[in-house]
Enzyme design. Structure first.
Site, PDB file in Angstrom:
ATOM      1  N   CYS A   1      14.002 -43.937  -1.389  1.00 13.63           N
ATOM      2  CA  CYS A   1      14.359 -45.011  -0.453  1.00 13.63           C
ATOM      3  C   CYS A   1      13.135 -46.056  -0.424  1.00 13.63           C
ATOM      4  CB  CYS A   1      14.757 -44.513   1.126  1.00 13.63           C
ATOM      5  SG  CYS A   1      13.299 -43.575   1.539  1.00 13.63           S
TER       6      CYS A   1
ATOM      7  N   HIS B   1      12.181 -42.234   6.299  1.00  2.00           N
ATOM      8  CA  HIS B   1      12.910 -42.899   5.484  1.00  2.00           C
ATOM      9  C   HIS B   1      12.375 -44.466   5.663  1.00  2.00           C
ATOM     10  CE1 HIS B   1      16.678 -43.876   3.863  1.00  2.00           C
ATOM     11  NE2 HIS B   1      17.220 -44.702   4.769  1.00  2.00           N
TER      12      HIS B   1
END
Length: 1046
Positions: A455, A862
């Protein structure tokens, strides 16, 4: 005797007027009493004249006399025109007359009219049921079938009933499928169409009377048109039936058709092709509706092979139908749908490109109101297709010239039209429970598949892609044949722009761009990855230029055609003599992201100064230590270095490492680890990808004074006791003067000793895109862990960066500061007195992208990205004040304050451009708003802005080449053939994958997934959540452990 007289008369050679006069007397005498034998003889004679008369006069006489005698002698005619006589006519014919002759049907039709009120007619109707069905099964010609239809329309009791009615309709459909018209004259063609319409009207009346016969009839139609026998081609006369099918049945019929496992692809292809042929049938209503419904149905079950084959086979034929006004509307409707949905390749559009100009000129010459409207519709379609496939200026220039006087749809309208029309669009599917494609979202943007904790890369790539000028520049590079990282980035950008996939897997780019010290499968720092990526691209282009300069054919080769560059990491370092040759021209990274900082150090003892400039690609902004506490305390307490052991360096960037000053850059030892994983890597790797320190602050550096707070050009002013930090706060702190004393004294060459000094940093060359990294991770020396700074930072929509455009004068040094006493603390933050603040010019920047980190640790969590489309000259679309240099409101600091950063905040009362902001969360892309961007940390405390992209306003960077004759003004550059071929190949592969997946699951199964989230999911779970609304997997935004693996 009368029959003998009449027969002799009609065969005699007397003049015609004499014959007609005698015939009239015979007709008038019919009302007289005549015996049964005489009536039968007259009926035999007139029947013979009607059916096998030698000329029209004899047939006319037969009709007149039979009609008169049948009316006055009804009982005798009922006895003559009986069941046996009719059966004999239908089965055997009459004399030399064949049973299929239309004269027999006409004779029976006439006879039924004459005995309609007689009881025996019911018996005749009964026998007619079987004979009519038999006759239709023998496939009568169109004229005979039309006469039969007229008879049955007048005498509906002759039509078979019940199951026989179903069979009769099916056989009648079969008969129509064999109608052929060999006529070439318009009158004959009109006659054929009229005959077919009579038959189709009969079927319509039967379907109304017998609803159960409709579906079997339509099934028979499909069986006929789906036949793969090459020796039989069904007649397009079947198109006449379409107008009689209720439109309400479209969804049910198409669903039943496309989910029938017994229908093979070859049969479906034939059926669709023949339905498209029906567009040539004049006055056929709703044919285009059914064709488009079937096209959408096939897309909904991923039958893309059929759609591709049929489109390429029939697109030219449909286009040629546009020349004929009578079929033009339906043909254009189908043509538009097929072209707009065929988005994986320009092949279909390019088949009709050679014919467009002639048609446009033809329509202009017609000069009728309908042709003008049609021409505008055609022009809009052509513009959409040229926008979709803009890489063929040689093909499109003549077309653009031909339609230049016609209205052009807006870019937004074209994008919306294309997005809604694609096979993978949710709007291009049946209104049913059929499984739908995992196509692009309504945003039209493409996500990036998470390859395993990637990510950090996905968010950076999306931010770079949404940097419009950079994206266009990359796509415009001539890199055919190159095997470089820039080539892979170009290919990735091309896929993000043109793929039909909802999300693309950047496996090849990840393997090429991953820093060697990054462990695959583990979470990494996105800012470290971004610096490494930009530095690789920069060094690669420099190396390529050197190779081109050293090549004997360098004068004939483009500086960007790096065909000989196999692996840029293995290129030898640049020598000193090579550098001057490439410094004349900046690399793409320098032009887009490169800026320069000037550092001035003033010795407080001898007043001498030292200056140097260093390049940067991003500014790393540290958080002021306890800024609010210091301000509230009135700066009355002494700040010692011990209080700031965990202070993060103010700037440590990976930059374009060209030294612009003969003095080598100053290397600072870092007391605090910056977010990342490469700080303890081998020295060998550091030499290959240098990370130079632009500036650092001493661990005891005091906070920014109150007079350096931001000037806010809005009604919301930031007070000195405001607890909310902002990007301008951090920039001001970054640019604040610094006193070098204590352990951090400056070695003055003139004094030949360590001296107290004042250091000033100024931006002297602003980048096109300003990248700001907020240093949120600090090392706690007490607990020996890296902590995340969760402070909310206000993000201005527009800010002004102070840029020093002129050289500095020799600064007049303030009085020496020998102690860190409380009264001297504020003086330490004052700049050299002679620095003329009027030389500082504010440069406006517009917020473009924000990379957000969700979690508590740099080793986990994330990343996701907020971004919007920004391009040069887009100021008019924004909600902020136009006068950036206007006077500030009362109570705010003025622009004359040194080192201040002006900012314009988003006005909550101003309606921002609809659907302007996007949220990129790995494979998921959704619309969002700037309000969500601003409130992300306040709602989800562990989700914080980390890397910011700001776009300079007011001028085009001029990197990518200008458009050719306006072919892509305000649009994307045309793709090179190699890129287009790769995208086309992958789009076909994607469609095949979808089709294969559709075949492995139940076609009528409804979706098993159900989302209970409202559209505004930002208000429930954080966008960085790894739950259903996020881009990964896990239990949301507040579970660090669950985020270790995505």
């Amino acid at each position: 005797m009368m029959d003998k007289i009449l027969e002799a008369l009609v065969t005699s050679s007397h003049p015609l007027p004499v014959k007609k006069g005698i015939v009239k007397k015979v007709v008038d005498a019919a009302e007289n009493s005549v015996d049964r034998e005489q009536c039968k003889a007259m009926f035999d004679l007139t029947t013979r004249l009607i059916l096998i008369g030698e000329d029209n006069f004899q047939k006319q006489v037969g009709h007149q006399v039979l009609d008169a005698y049948a009316r006055y002698h009804r009982c005798e005619f009922e006895e003559f025109f009986n069941k046996g006589f009719i059966l004999n006519l239908l089965q055997q014919g009459y004399g030399s007359l064949d049973k299929k002759d239309i004269a027999i049907i006409d004779y029976i039709h006439m006879g039924l009219k004459l005995i309609m009120s007689c009881p025996s007619v019911l018996e005749i109707f009964g026998c007619m049921h079987t004979e009519i069905l038999r006759l239709v099964c023998e496939r009568p010609e169109p004229l005979l079938c039309a006469r039969l239809s007229e008879l049955l329309s007048d005498f509906v009791h002759c039509i078979p009933k019940g199951k026989s009615a179903v069979l009769f309709c099916q056989q009648l459909v079969r008969t129509i499928s064999q109608f052929q018209c060999s006529a070439t004259q318009e009158e004959e063609i009109r006659g054929f169409i009229s005959q077919v319409n009579k038959v189709s009207n009969l079927l319509q009346s039967i379907w109304k009377a017998e609803p159960g016969a409709l579906l079997p009839s339509l099934q028979e139609v499909f069986v006929i048109i789906s036949a793969t026998d090459s020796l039989f081609e069904p007649s397009i006369a079947l198109a006449s039936l379409v107008q009689h099918i209720p439109l309400q049945m479209i969804t049910v019929l198409i669903r039943s058709l496309i989910t029938d496992q017994n229908v093979k692809d070859a049969s479906m292809t034939c059926a669709l092709c023949r339905m498209i042929d029906w567009l040539s049938w004049p006055l056929a209503h709703h044919v285009e509706t059914w064709v488009i419904a079937l096209l959408k149905g096939l897309a909904s079950v991923q039958k893309f092979t059929i759609l591709i084959d049929v489109t390429l086979l029939k697109i030219e034929q449909i286009f040629h139908r546009l020349w004929y006004p009578i079929v033009r509307p339906g043909a254009l409707t189908v043509l538009s749908h097929m072209l707009l949905s065929f988005q994986h390749s320009p092949e279909a559009f390019h088949l009709i490109v050679p014919h467009i100009i002639k048609l446009v000129q033809f329509l202009k010459d017609e000069d009728s109101p309908t042709s003008k409207i049609f021409l505008m519709q055609l022009t809009e379609l052509v513009h959409c297709m040229m926008y979709q496939y803009s890489g063929f200026p040689d093909l499109y220039e003549p077309i653009i010239e031909a339609i230049k006087d016609l209205p052009k749809p807006s870019k937004e309208k074209m994008k919306m039209t294309l997005n809604q029309s694609a096979w993978t669009s949710h709007s291009n599917s049946l209104a049913s429970c059929l499984s739908r494609l995992s196509g692009k979202s309504e945003t039209g943007k493409t996500g990036l598949i998470n390859l395993g904790n990637t990510c950090y890369m996905n968010s950076v790539i999306q931010a770079l892609f949404m940097a419009t000028d950079f994206r266009r520049s990359v796509l415009s590079l001539n890199l055919n044949g190159a095997r470089s990282l820039m080539r892979k980035l170009q290919l990735l950008f091309a896929f993000l722009a043109h793929t039909q996939r909802a999300a693309y897997a950047p496996q090849s780019f990840f393997e090429e761009s991953r820093p060697p010290w990054f462990t695959p499968g583990s979470q990494q720092d996105c800012s470290e990855y971004l610096r490494f990526l930009l530095d690789r691209l920069h060094e690669e282009e420099k190396t390529c230029r050197i190779l081109q300069c050293n090549s004997p054919q360098s004068s004939n080769t483009s500086t960007r055609d790096c065909k000989s560059l196999e692996n840029p990491e293995e290129i030898s370092p640049l020598s000193e003599e090579d550098l001057p040759r490439i410094e004349d021209g900046k690399t793409l990274i320098e032009k887009m992201f490169g800026g320069k900082l000037q550092t001035t150090i003033c010795c407080l003892n001898c007043k001498s100064t030292s200056q140097k400039q260093e390049a940067f690609t991003d500014l790393s902004l540290a958080f002021p230590p306890c800024l609010e506490d210091v301000i509230e305390a009135g700066l009355t307490q002494s700040l010692s270095s011990a209080n700031y052991e965990s202070t993060i360096p103010r700037c440590c960037t990976g930059n374009v490492s060209d030294a612009l000053h003969s003095e080598p850059p100053e290397n600072h030892s870092l007391q605090v680890d910056e977010i990342g994983h490469g700080l303890d890597m081998a020295g060998e790797m550091l030499q290959k990808f240098p990370i130079q320190s632009i500036a650092s602050i001493d661990s005891c550096s005091p906070p920014m004074p109150s007079d350096k707070l931001v000037t806010v050009h809005s009604n919301k002013s930031i007070e000195q006791n405001d607890k909310t930090k902002s990007v301008p706060h951090l920039i001001n702190y970054f640019l604040a003067p610094e006193i070098l004393n204590g352990d951090n004294k400056y070695y003055c060459e003139k004094c030949a000793s360590l001296q107290n000094a004042q250091k000033i940093m100024q931006v002297v060359d602003e980048p096109e895109y300003l990248i700001l990294t907020l240093l949120r991770f600090s090392y706690d020396s007490k607990s020996h862990i890296r902590r995340k700074i969760l402070d909310d930072v206000a993000l201005p929509l527009v800010l002004q960066l102070p840029v020093e455009k002129t050289s500095l004068k020799s600064p007049a040094i303030s009085q020496p500061l020998l102690s860190d006493s409380a009264e001297n603390l504020p003086k330490k933050l004052k700049s050299c007195g002679s620095v003329d603040s009027s030389d500082s010019q504010p440069v406006s920047y517009l917020l473009s992208s924000i990379v957000v980190h969700s979690g508590m640790s740099s080793e986990s969590g994330h990343y996701y990205c907020y971004a919007r489309n920004t391009s040069s000259g887009s100021v008019g679309q924004l909600c902020y004040k136009a006068d950036l240099a206007g006077l500030p409101p009362q109570g705010c600091a003025t622009d004359n304050d040194e080192f201040n950063t002006s900012v314009i905040w988003h006005d909550p009362n101003c309606k921002e451009t609809s659907k302007e902001w996007f949220l990129f969360n790995d494979s998921r892309v959704t619309f969002t708003s700037f309000q969500s961007v601003q409130n992300i940390t306040s709602r989800f405390p562990k989700d914080t802005a980390y890397v910011l992209f700001y776009k300079k306003q007011g001028a085009n960077c001029g990197i990518y080449p200008s458009a050719v004759n306006g072919l892509w003004v305000n649009g994307e550059p045309p793709l090179q053939k190699e890129l287009m071929d790769a995208i086309t190949k992958d789009n076909k592969l994607y469609l095949q994958e979808q089709e294969l997946n559709a075949r492995t699951r139940a076609l009528q199964a409804s979706s098993t997934t159900c989302s209970f989230r409202p559209r505004g999911f930002d208000d429930s779970d954080p966008p960085g959540s790894c739950g259903p609304s996020g881009g990964g997997g896990g239990n949301g935004g507040f579970n660090t452990i669950s985020r270790l693996v995505f």
